[in-house]
Structure formats: structure tokens, C-alpha cells
Design a protein around this motif. Structure first.
Motif, PDB file in Angstrom:
ATOM      1  N   GLY A  94      67.447  37.208  63.252  1.00  0.00           N
ATOM      2  CA  GLY A  94      67.705  35.805  63.511  1.00  0.00           C
ATOM      3  C   GLY A  94      68.323  35.142  62.293  1.00  0.00           C
ATOM      4  N   ALA A  95      69.147  34.128  62.523  1.00  0.00           N
ATOM      5  CA  ALA A  95      69.759  33.368  61.433  1.00  0.00           C
ATOM      6  C   ALA A  95      70.079  31.970  61.944  1.00  0.00           C
ATOM      7  N   ARG A  96      69.937  30.997  61.078  1.00  0.00           N
ATOM      8  CA  ARG A  96      70.243  29.621  61.477  1.00  0.00           C
ATOM      9  C   ARG A  96      71.717  29.525  61.834  1.00  0.00           C
ATOM     10  N   ARG A  97      71.960  28.972  63.030  1.00  0.00           N
ATOM     11  CA  ARG A  97      73.318  28.815  63.570  1.00  0.00           C
ATOM     12  C   ARG A  97      74.061  30.149  63.673  1.00  0.00           C
ATOM     13  N   ARG A  98      73.295  31.217  63.674  1.00  0.00           N
ATOM     14  CA  ARG A  98      73.861  32.576  63.756  1.00  0.00           C
ATOM     15  C   ARG A  98      74.861  32.857  62.629  1.00  0.00           C
ATOM     16  N   ILE A  99      74.611  32.293  61.461  1.00  0.00           N
ATOM     17  CA  ILE A  99      75.452  32.541  60.288  1.00  0.00           C
ATOM     18  C   ILE A  99      74.751  33.594  59.433  1.00  0.00           C
ATOM     19  N   GLU A 251      81.431  32.294  54.529  1.00  0.00           N
ATOM     20  CA  GLU A 251      80.332  32.498  55.478  1.00  0.00           C
ATOM     21  C   GLU A 251      79.236  31.449  55.311  1.00  0.00           C
ATOM     22  N   LEU A 252      79.060  30.978  54.075  1.00  0.00           N
ATOM     23  CA  LEU A 252      77.950  30.073  53.770  1.00  0.00           C
ATOM     24  C   LEU A 252      78.256  28.616  54.150  1.00  0.00           C
ATOM     25  N   LEU A 253      79.505  28.208  53.973  1.00  0.00           N
ATOM     26  CA  LEU A 253      79.869  26.796  54.131  1.00  0.00           C
ATOM     27  C   LEU A 253      79.552  26.182  55.497  1.00  0.00           C
ATOM     28  N   PRO A 254      79.740  26.906  56.622  1.00  0.00           N
ATOM     29  CA  PRO A 254      79.456  26.267  57.917  1.00  0.00           C
ATOM     30  C   PRO A 254      78.003  25.843  58.088  1.00  0.00           C
ATOM     31  N   GLY A 255      77.099  26.395  57.284  1.00  0.00           N
ATOM     32  CA  GLY A 255      75.687  26.041  57.393  1.00  0.00           C
ATOM     33  C   GLY A 255      75.303  24.779  56.657  1.00  0.00           C
ATOM     34  N   PRO A 257      74.253  21.212  55.563  1.00  0.00           N
ATOM     35  CA  PRO A 257      73.649  21.212  54.222  1.00  0.00           C
ATOM     36  C   PRO A 257      72.498  22.215  54.055  1.00  0.00           C
ATOM     37  N   TYR A 258      72.347  23.130  55.027  1.00  0.00           N
ATOM     38  CA  TYR A 258      71.237  24.078  54.953  1.00  0.00           C
ATOM     39  C   TYR A 258      71.672  25.362  54.257  1.00  0.00           C
ATOM     40  N   LEU A 259      70.721  25.960  53.547  1.00  0.00           N
ATOM     41  CA  LEU A 259      70.949  27.262  52.933  1.00  0.00           C
ATOM     42  C   LEU A 259      70.101  28.300  53.659  1.00  0.00           C
ATOM     43  N   PRO A 260      70.629  29.515  53.857  1.00  0.00           N
ATOM     44  CA  PRO A 260      69.799  30.579  54.444  1.00  0.00           C
ATOM     45  C   PRO A 260      68.545  30.780  53.602  1.00  0.00           C
ATOM     46  N   GLY A 261      67.442  31.116  54.260  1.00  0.00           N
ATOM     47  CA  GLY A 261      66.162  31.257  53.568  1.00  0.00           C
ATOM     48  C   GLY A 261      66.200  32.096  52.304  1.00  0.00           C
ATOM     49  N   PRO A 262      66.772  33.316  52.332  1.00  0.00           N
ATOM     50  CA  PRO A 262      66.792  34.144  51.111  1.00  0.00           C
ATOM     51  C   PRO A 262      67.592  33.508  49.979  1.00  0.00           C
ATOM     52  N   VAL A 263      68.711  32.853  50.307  1.00  0.00           N
ATOM     53  CA  VAL A 263      69.523  32.201  49.274  1.00  0.00           C
ATOM     54  C   VAL A 263      68.755  31.033  48.669  1.00  0.00           C
ATOM     55  N   ASP A 264      68.104  30.253  49.525  1.00  0.00           N
ATOM     56  CA  ASP A 264      67.340  29.097  49.051  1.00  0.00           C
ATOM     57  C   ASP A 264      66.186  29.541  48.158  1.00  0.00           C
ATOM     58  N   GLN A 265      65.527  30.630  48.538  1.00  0.00           N
ATOM     59  CA  GLN A 265      64.405  31.129  47.732  1.00  0.00           C
ATOM     60  C   GLN A 265      64.893  31.624  46.378  1.00  0.00           C
ATOM     61  N   ASP A 266      65.995  32.379  46.373  1.00  0.00           N
ATOM     62  CA  ASP A 266      66.542  32.876  45.105  1.00  0.00           C
ATOM     63  C   ASP A 266      66.983  31.720  44.207  1.00  0.00           C
ATOM     64  N   GLY A 292      73.339  20.074  43.859  1.00  0.00           N
ATOM     65  CA  GLY A 292      74.171  20.616  42.789  1.00  0.00           C
ATOM     66  C   GLY A 292      74.796  21.945  43.172  1.00  0.00           C
ATOM     67  N   PHE A 293      74.025  22.774  43.846  1.00  0.00           N
ATOM     68  CA  PHE A 293      74.514  24.080  44.302  1.00  0.00           C
ATOM     69  C   PHE A 293      75.687  23.892  45.261  1.00  0.00           C
ATOM     70  N   TRP A 294      75.502  23.027  46.272  1.00  0.00           N
ATOM     71  CA  TRP A 294      76.542  22.808  47.272  1.00  0.00           C
ATOM     72  C   TRP A 294      77.780  22.142  46.670  1.00  0.00           C
TER      73      TRP A 294
END
Length: 301
Positions: A94-99, A251-255, A257-266, A292-294
Motif C-alpha cells: 500500500g502507498a498513499r495515492r499509490r505513489i 515520483e515524490l512531488l505528486p504527494g 504536502p505529504y511524505l511517504p512514511g519511510p521518507v518522513d521517518q528518515d 524546509g524539505f519540500w
């Protein structure tokens, strides 16, 4: 009488011809190797292996060497289906917005692996994965693309997928993961499959490692300003982009203002290390970190 004999001779010739054709067809079928595929429900895999090896189902608490594990699953299938060839490994997650997350993208780039994504809701629950498994199992069985399917999963909703594949003549073999206690596969699923196999702790242990606990920071440390945290977020984004490249950024930009869980945790762990300050429970600072990241990534697009 001669006419009757001629008819019998003609009939015999036709029967002989039919038998010859059948013999040829069976010989060709015998030459054609059977084909198998491996279907992995990643949600079940992470939860069950995490609990078995690391003592937790929380993906953020352990690392999984997916490449090594997939190779081990392929080897296991090669031993079981000795006279069969591998079609591919299907990896369902599973992935948010299938990204794709960075991890999922890495898995998708592996040879003989197809990643299929369902949605991930706000509670980090997979949605639509079971239907994807059913669609693929049924389609491959219907087109005679596979003769055997190794299914690594445990959800009762997979029963319909098993039945659909079996309806077209494929055999479905359920692979499970050893449970420290009780059972982690639904009984109705166990009843429907053609065979069952449980992979134990020794099989998974080389591929799962628990992450180090977050370091304890001085509770009396000065709280950083939002601007300081935002700047650190931009620093980490620059490092992230340098390591992964612009393709990962696209791949990341369409998501946003959300970050995928693993990226956000790192991002959180690295920021805390740089700041020497814990951001846990500090929603405003974590928002500044993500901002700042975005912001840095968007200036590079």
C-alpha cells in the motif's frame, strides 16, 4: 459388402489420424515446462516477520532486506517446483495515492519483480491489495500463464483469489510465516489452498534487523527556532536529492504536502541527529522540518 468395408477402413484411418495428432500434442505438452509465480502480500510479510524477528509490527522499528528476501523466496520456489520455471514475483503493498515510496521503487527495479500498489489510508491500512491479488491470480490462471502459484499471505479476503485461480486449473500453494504464538493466517484460507508451508525464524532472520532506538537528548537543551529546523530540512533534502536523483524527486512531488512514511521517518531521525534535539511531540517544529524539505525540492524541479 465392399462399401461397408470401405467405410470401416475410412473410419479406422480417421481414428489412426486422430490418435497420431493426440500423441503429437501430448508430446509437445510434455516438452513445455510448467510455470510458477510468487505472490507476496507485503502487509502480511512486514507485520509477521517484524513480530517474529524484531518483536514489533511497526515498520519504522526495523529494516527489511527486501532484495535478499525475494531472492530467498525465489530459491525456495526453485526447490519446491523443481521442474518449473519462474514467471515473476508479484509484490503487493500500500502507498498513499499509490505513489511509490523510495523502498517500493527500489523493489520495483529488481529483476523478475512486479510491484502492485493499493491505497494506504490515514490509519496506515492497506486498501485494494486483495483485489489486485485476485485480478492477477485469476488472469494468469485463465491464460494458462502459470500452473502453480505460491501465495505468501494470510488474509481471509484472499479466499476468492484462490478459488478464482483454481477454477482455471492452477494450483495454489499457501506460504505462511511462523507465528510466535497462535496463528497469523485465516482458517478459511488454509482450507481452500492446495498445499500449505510455514517459513520459520531461521529463514527470515538474515533479512530483518531492528533499528537502533532514537538517542536520548538532553531534556534541558535549547529549543531550536522554526527557521533553524526549516534550514535543517532543506539540508537533508539536498542530501536526499543528491543520493536518489531527479527521477525519485518526480515520483515524490505528486504527494505534496505529504511524505511517504519511510521518507518522513528518515527525515525526522536525521534532523534530530543534526539538531541534537528531539522533535517527538513537537508538531510545529516537525511541520517546519517538512516545509524546509519540500521547499528545497521544489526549487530543484
Amino acid at each position: 459388402m465392399e462399401v461397408m468395408n470401405d467405410d470401416l477402413a475410412t473410419l479406422k484411418a480417421r481414428i489412426d489420424r486422430t490418435n497420431e495428432l493426440l500423441t503429437r500434442m501430448l508430446a509437445e505438452v510434455a516438452k513445455t515446462p510448467s510455470t510458477h509465480a510468487i505472490f507476496v502480500d507485503a502487509g502480511y510479510l512486514y507485520a509477521a516477520t517484524g513480530r517474529l524477528v524484531a518483536g514489533t509490527e511497526d515498520r519504522r522499528a526495523f529494516d527489511l532486506d527486501a532484495e535478499g528476501l525475494i531472492e530467498a523466496l525465489i530459491d525456495k520456489a526453485r526447490q519446491i517446483f523443481a521442474d518449473s520455471r519462474l514467471l515473476r514475483v508479484y509484490w503487493y503493498d500500500g502507498a498513499r495515492r499509490r505513489i511509490h515510496t523510495v523502498e517500493q521503487q527500489t523493489i520495483a527495479e529488481l529483476p523478475d519483480v512486479k510491484v502492485r500498489l493499493g491505497n494506504l489510508n490515514a490509519n496506515n491500512q492497506q486498501k485494494g491489495v486483495d483485489s489486485l491479488i485476485r485480478t492477477d491470480l485469476e488472469s494468469l490462471a485463465r491464460h494458462r500463464a502459470i500452473s502453480d502459484a505460491a501465495l505468501l499471505g494470510g488474509d481471509e479476503d484472499l479466499v476468492s483469489a484462490v478459488e478464482a485461480a483454481q477454477g482455471y486449473g492452477a494450483r495454489v500453494h499457501l506460504w505462511g510465516i511462523e507465528a510466535p504464538e497462535g496463528r497469523n493466517q485465516a482458517e478459511p484460507l488454509l482450507w481452500e489452498v492446495d498445499s500449505q508451508r510455514t517459513l520459520d525464524l531461521d529463514f527470515f532472520k538474515p533479512y530483518v534487523s531492528r533499528r537502533a532506538a532514537a538517542p536520548a537528548y538532553d531534556a534541558g537543551a535549547t529549543r531550536p527556532t522554526r527557521e533553524n529546523v526549516r534550514f535543517v530540512g532543506a539540508q537533508i533534502a539536498a542530501k536526499w536529492l543528491s543520493a536518489r536523483g531527479r527521477e525519485a524527486l518526480v515520483e515524490l512531488l505528486p504527494g505534496h504536502p505529504y511524505l511517504p512514511g519511510p521518507v518522513d521517518q528518515d527525515l525526522l531521525v536525521e534532523a534530530e541527529t543534526l539538531l541534537q534535539y528531539s522533535l517527538r511531540g513537537q508538531a510545529d517544529l516537525r511541520r517546519a522540518l517538512r516545509d524546509g524539505f519540500w521547499e528545497h525540492l521544489q526549487t530543484q524541479y
